[in-house]
Design a protein around this motif. Structure first.
Motif, mmCIF file in Angstrom:
data_model
loop_
_atom_site.group_PDB
_atom_site.id
_atom_site.type_symbol
_atom_site.label_atom_id
_atom_site.label_comp_id
_atom_site.label_asym_id
_atom_site.label_seq_id
_atom_site.Cartn_x
_atom_site.Cartn_y
_atom_site.Cartn_z
ATOM 1 N N GLN A 58 0.943 -1.391 0.097
ATOM 2 C CA GLN A 58 0.094 0.102 -0.103
ATOM 3 C C GLN A 58 0.766 1.443 -0.089
ATOM 4 O OE1 GLN A 58 -2.431 0.644 3.376
ATOM 5 N NE2 GLN A 58 -3.555 2.184 2.418
ATOM 6 N N ALA A 59 1.988 1.229 0.812
ATOM 7 C CA ALA A 59 2.638 2.391 0.984
ATOM 8 C C ALA A 59 3.603 2.764 -0.494
ATOM 9 C CB ALA A 59 3.843 2.311 1.936
ATOM 10 N N GLN A 60 3.884 1.531 -1.173
ATOM 11 C CA GLN A 60 4.657 1.553 -2.465
ATOM 12 C C GLN A 60 3.674 1.948 -3.463
ATOM 13 O OE1 GLN A 60 5.918 -2.333 -2.910
ATOM 14 N NE2 GLN A 60 7.954 -1.939 -2.119
ATOM 15 N N LYS A 61 2.487 1.647 -3.524
ATOM 16 C CA LYS A 61 1.348 2.175 -4.519
ATOM 17 C C LYS A 61 1.297 3.564 -4.305
ATOM 18 C CE LYS A 61 -0.931 -2.089 -5.153
ATOM 19 N NZ LYS A 61 -2.214 -2.849 -4.820
ATOM 20 N N THR A 62 0.863 4.206 -2.926
ATOM 21 C CA THR A 62 0.717 5.664 -2.697
ATOM 22 C C THR A 62 1.916 6.215 -3.006
ATOM 23 O OG1 THR A 62 -0.746 4.694 -0.766
ATOM 24 C CG2 THR A 62 0.054 6.957 -0.709
ATOM 25 N N ALA A 63 3.123 5.781 -2.716
ATOM 26 C CA ALA A 63 4.248 6.219 -3.240
ATOM 27 C C ALA A 63 4.442 6.757 -4.656
ATOM 28 C CB ALA A 63 5.495 5.931 -2.690
ATOM 29 N N GLN A 64 3.981 5.711 -5.517
ATOM 30 C CA GLN A 64 3.953 5.770 -6.832
ATOM 31 C C GLN A 64 3.278 6.986 -7.386
ATOM 32 O OE1 GLN A 64 3.038 1.980 -7.982
ATOM 33 N NE2 GLN A 64 5.315 1.375 -8.420
ATOM 34 N N LEU A 65 1.792 6.977 -6.840
ATOM 35 C CA LEU A 65 1.070 8.125 -6.858
ATOM 36 C C LEU A 65 1.355 9.258 -6.652
ATOM 37 C CD1 LEU A 65 -2.610 6.974 -5.548
ATOM 38 C CD2 LEU A 65 -1.893 7.682 -7.754
ATOM 39 N N VAL A 66 2.103 9.611 -5.540
ATOM 40 C CA VAL A 66 2.772 10.847 -5.208
ATOM 41 C C VAL A 66 3.622 11.223 -6.139
ATOM 42 C CG1 VAL A 66 4.303 11.654 -3.475
ATOM 43 C CG2 VAL A 66 2.194 10.498 -2.518
ATOM 44 N N GLN A 67 4.643 10.211 -6.812
ATOM 45 C CA GLN A 67 5.651 10.634 -7.520
ATOM 46 C C GLN A 67 5.005 11.206 -8.897
ATOM 47 O OE1 GLN A 67 8.017 7.185 -7.451
ATOM 48 N NE2 GLN A 67 8.933 7.784 -5.642
ATOM 49 N N GLN A 68 3.978 10.560 -9.220
ATOM 50 C CA GLN A 68 3.325 10.905 -10.569
ATOM 51 C C GLN A 68 2.474 12.260 -10.699
ATOM 52 O OE1 GLN A 68 0.962 7.245 -11.147
ATOM 53 N NE2 GLN A 68 2.874 6.014 -11.775
ATOM 54 N N HIS A 69 2.417 12.618 -9.564
ATOM 55 C CA HIS A 69 1.454 13.904 -9.303
ATOM 56 C C HIS A 69 2.509 15.030 -9.463
ATOM 57 C CE1 HIS A 69 -1.421 16.947 -8.081
ATOM 58 N NE2 HIS A 69 -2.293 16.018 -8.310
ATOM 59 N N GLU A 70 2.187 15.953 -10.287
ATOM 60 C CA GLU A 70 3.507 16.802 -10.452
ATOM 61 C C GLU A 70 3.449 17.888 -9.474
ATOM 62 O OE1 GLU A 70 4.508 20.661 -13.683
ATOM 63 O OE2 GLU A 70 2.824 19.214 -14.230
ATOM 64 N N LEU A 71 2.289 18.384 -8.755
ATOM 65 C CA LEU A 71 2.460 19.352 -7.795
ATOM 66 C C LEU A 71 3.011 18.555 -6.405
ATOM 67 C CD1 LEU A 71 -1.081 21.214 -7.654
ATOM 68 C CD2 LEU A 71 1.305 22.178 -8.090
ATOM 69 N N ILE A 72 2.660 17.370 -6.162
ATOM 70 C CA ILE A 72 3.144 16.724 -5.082
ATOM 71 C C ILE A 72 4.717 16.504 -5.184
ATOM 72 C CG2 ILE A 72 2.988 14.815 -3.509
ATOM 73 C CD1 ILE A 72 0.114 14.523 -4.161
ATOM 74 N N ALA A 73 4.811 15.982 -6.451
ATOM 75 C CA ALA A 73 6.500 15.693 -6.811
ATOM 76 C C ALA A 73 7.254 17.149 -6.545
ATOM 77 C CB ALA A 73 6.580 15.421 -7.989
ATOM 78 N N LYS A 74 6.674 18.299 -6.936
ATOM 79 C CA LYS A 74 7.546 19.324 -6.525
ATOM 80 C C LYS A 74 7.750 19.930 -5.306
ATOM 81 C CE LYS A 74 6.514 21.686 -11.120
ATOM 82 N NZ LYS A 74 6.144 22.970 -11.862
ATOM 83 N N LEU A 75 6.577 19.646 -4.547
ATOM 84 C CA LEU A 75 6.692 19.796 -3.213
ATOM 85 C C LEU A 75 7.711 18.954 -2.513
ATOM 86 C CD1 LEU A 75 5.671 20.804 -0.424
ATOM 87 C CD2 LEU A 75 3.854 19.145 -0.345
ATOM 88 N N MET A 76 7.865 17.591 -2.851
ATOM 89 C CA MET A 76 8.545 16.692 -2.100
ATOM 90 C C MET A 76 10.332 17.125 -2.601
ATOM 91 S SD MET A 76 6.510 13.042 -2.573
ATOM 92 C CE MET A 76 7.921 12.309 -1.188
ATOM 93 N N GLU A 77 10.457 17.609 -3.623
ATOM 94 C CA GLU A 77 11.774 18.215 -4.286
ATOM 95 C C GLU A 77 11.915 19.259 -3.402
ATOM 96 O OE1 GLU A 77 11.569 19.221 -8.318
ATOM 97 O OE2 GLU A 77 11.137 17.069 -8.898
ATOM 98 N N ALA A 78 11.045 20.381 -3.120
ATOM 99 C CA ALA A 78 11.440 21.315 -2.382
ATOM 100 C C ALA A 78 11.465 20.977 -0.820
ATOM 101 C CB ALA A 78 10.155 22.404 -2.190
ATOM 102 N N GLU A 79 10.997 19.893 -0.386
ATOM 103 C CA GLU A 79 11.015 19.260 0.902
ATOM 104 C C GLU A 79 12.671 18.994 1.316
ATOM 105 O OE1 GLU A 79 8.274 16.363 1.862
ATOM 106 O OE2 GLU A 79 6.598 17.850 2.537
ATOM 107 N N GLN A 80 12.803 18.340 0.275
ATOM 108 C CA GLN A 80 14.295 17.593 0.090
ATOM 109 C C GLN A 80 15.339 18.856 0.042
ATOM 110 O OE1 GLN A 80 15.087 14.448 0.264
ATOM 111 N NE2 GLN A 80 17.126 14.750 0.219
#
Length: 120
Positions: free
Chosen positions: A69-91
């Motif tokens: 479930q965590a892996q599937k959700t992580a894939q969804l997150v990585q595919q969503h452009e806004l969330i991917a940008k947020l995670m890059e900014a967090e990093q």
């Protein structure tokens, strides 16, 4: 003359809030929260992360189903452009905090490093 560390810490906090890294992080966070789809996916991802971390800290076993479930959700997150940008900014913000921590800890590292060298 002694320096008031708390005054300096407050100045550092203010500088962090004005930094490009923090400003970008806040913009990305606000963008995700203003998009209902992104907000839902992101909140679900965070909840799963927190749940797994809590289990890990409590020494509980994490099931294969939870991992999937965590892996599937992580894939969804990585595919969503806004969330991917947020995670890059967090990093980037996390890397900045790590660098600041190195600078803050330098006097202690030097002090204890000097003590270790004197003992040898």
């Amino acid at each position: 003359m002694a320096v008031n560390l708390f005054d300096q810490a407050n100045e550092l906090e203010s500088a962090i809030r004005k930094s490009e890294e923090f400003t970008n992080l806040k913009e990305m966070y606000d963008a995700v929260n203003s998009d209902e789809s992104a907000k839902g996916i992101f909140e679900n991802f965070r909840n799963i992360q927190l749940s797994l971390q809590q289990k890990q800290m409590n020494g509980e076993e994490i099931s294969q189903e939870e991992v999937e479930q965590a892996q599937k959700t992580a894939q969804l997150v990585q595919q969503h452009e806004l969330i991917a940008k947020l995670m890059e900014a967090e990093q980037r913000m996390s890397m900045t905090i790590q660098e600041l921590n190195k600078v803050i800890m330098k006097p202690l590292e030097e002090l204890y490093g000097a003590m270790e060298n004197n003992e040898q």
